[in-house]
Write a protein that holds these residues in place. Structure first.
Motif, PDB file in Angstrom:
ATOM      1  N   GLY A  35       0.798  -1.217   0.000  1.00 43.14           N
ATOM      2  CA  GLY A  35       0.000   0.000   0.000  1.00 43.14           C
ATOM      3  C   GLY A  35       0.828   1.262   0.000  1.00 43.14           C
ATOM      4  O   GLY A  35       0.550   2.218  -0.740  1.00 43.14           O
ATOM      5  N   SER A 154      -4.856   7.289  -2.800  1.00 42.84           N
ATOM      6  CA  SER A 154      -4.423   6.322  -1.790  1.00 42.84           C
ATOM      7  C   SER A 154      -5.599   5.849  -0.947  1.00 42.84           C
ATOM      8  O   SER A 154      -5.689   4.676  -0.580  1.00 42.84           O
ATOM      9  N   SER A 159      -4.572   2.044   0.155  1.00 37.42           N
ATOM     10  CA  SER A 159      -3.264   2.122   0.796  1.00 37.42           C
ATOM     11  C   SER A 159      -3.370   2.248   2.310  1.00 37.42           C
ATOM     12  O   SER A 159      -2.498   1.758   3.036  1.00 37.42           O
ATOM     13  N   ASN A 179      -2.607   3.366  -8.585  1.00 39.95           N
ATOM     14  CA  ASN A 179      -2.077   2.712  -7.388  1.00 39.95           C
ATOM     15  C   ASN A 179      -2.999   1.583  -6.919  1.00 39.95           C
ATOM     16  O   ASN A 179      -2.533   0.528  -6.470  1.00 39.95           O
TER      17      ASN A 179
END
Length: 227
Positions: A35, A154, A159, A179
Motif C-alpha cells: 500500500g 491512496s 493504501s 495505485n
C-alpha cells in the motif's frame, strides 16, 4: 469411569488460517508494504512535473528548442526518466522489505510485469503534469497532485485500509486508480496468482499511461503560446 470419577480424554487441536480461495493469506506487514509503495511512487510524477517547470523557468527548455531538439523528444525524455525512476524505487523498496521481512514473491515474472506497467502509468502522469504546468505557467498542478490527488487515490486505492470494507462501488473506483490497480495485482501475486490472473490490471495500467500521455500532447502549449 475410575473410582467414581470421569476423566475427559486429552484432545490436541491444531489450527491454521486459510483464505476462502485456498490462497496464501496476506498479513498486515505485507499489505501495508504494498500500500505504501504504490502510494509513494505517485510522488515521482509530481516531482518530475515540478522539476520540468523549473527547467522552463531557468530557460533550459528554450535552449533545448534552440538546439533544434523537438519538444516531443523532451517529453519522451521526461516519460522515460519517470518510468526508470519509478522502477528503481519500487524494485529497491521491495528488495529491501523482502530481505527484512522475508516476503517471497512466488512469480517473479508477474511481479516485474506489474511493476513495469505501474511505472508506465506514472510516466504518463509525469508528462501530463508537465504539460499542465507549462500550460498554466505554474507548478500549482504538481503541488495539487501531490497534496490532494495522491491522498485521494491512496484512500480509494486501499493504501490506508482495504477499500472493500467501505462499499463495492468505492472498491471498484479504487481499482480505476493506478495505485489501486497496481496494489490489487501485487496482492494477487503474493497470494500465488500467476501472470494471466493479473493481465487485466497490467493492460489497464498501460492504457492509463497511454491515455495520460495522449492528453499531455493536446494540453502542451504550442510554440507561440510558450511564455
Amino acid at each position: 469411569m475410575l473410582n467414581g470419577s470421569f476423566r475427559m480424554p486429552a484432545v490436541h487441536v491444531e489450527s491454521k488460517v486459510e483464505t476462502v480461495t485456498k490462497r496464501e493469506p496476506i498479513n498486515a506487514i505485507t499489505y501495508y508494504m504494498v500500500g505504501m509503495s504504490v502510494m509513494f511512487v505517485l510522488y515521482i510524477a509530481s516531482n518530475i512535473g515540478s522539476y520540468a517547470f523549473c527547467e522552463k523557468q531557468l530557460h533550459v527548455f528554450n535552449r533545448i528548442l534552440l538546439a533544434n531538439v523537438s519538444k516531443w523528444s523532451y517529453m519522451i525524455g521526461i516519460f522515460i526518466s519517470s518510468v526508470l525512476l519509478a522502477f528503481f524505487q519500487l524494485v529497491f523498496l521491495y528488495g529491501i522489505t523482502s530481505l527484512i521481512y522475508h516476503i517471497r514473491w512466488p512469480h517473479v515474472t508477474a511481479f516485474f510485469a506489474v511493476t513495469l506497467a505501474l511505472c508506465f502509468a506514472v510516466g504518463g502522469l509525469s508528462v501530463l503534469l508537465t504539460s499542465l504546468n507549462y500550460r498554466l505557467n505554474s507548478e500549482h498542478m504538481s503541488n495539487f497532485f501531490a497534496t490532494i490527488v495522491v491522498t485521494l487515490f491512496s484512500l480509494l486505492g486501499g493504501s490506508f485500509f482495504p477499500s472493500n470494507q467501505l462499499s463495492g462501488w468505492i472498491h471498484t473506483l479504487g481499482n480505476l486508480t493506478p495505485n489501486g490497480s497496481g496494489m490489487t495485482a501485487y496482492l494477487k501475486i503474493l497470494q500465488g496468482y500467476d501472470l494471466p490472473d493479473v493481465a487485466g490490471s497490467i493492460l489497464y495500467l498501460c492504457l492509463f499511461g497511454t491515455a495520460m500521455a495522449i492528453a499531455a500532447v493536446f494540453i502542451f502549449p504550442k510554440k507561440g503560446e510558450l511564455s
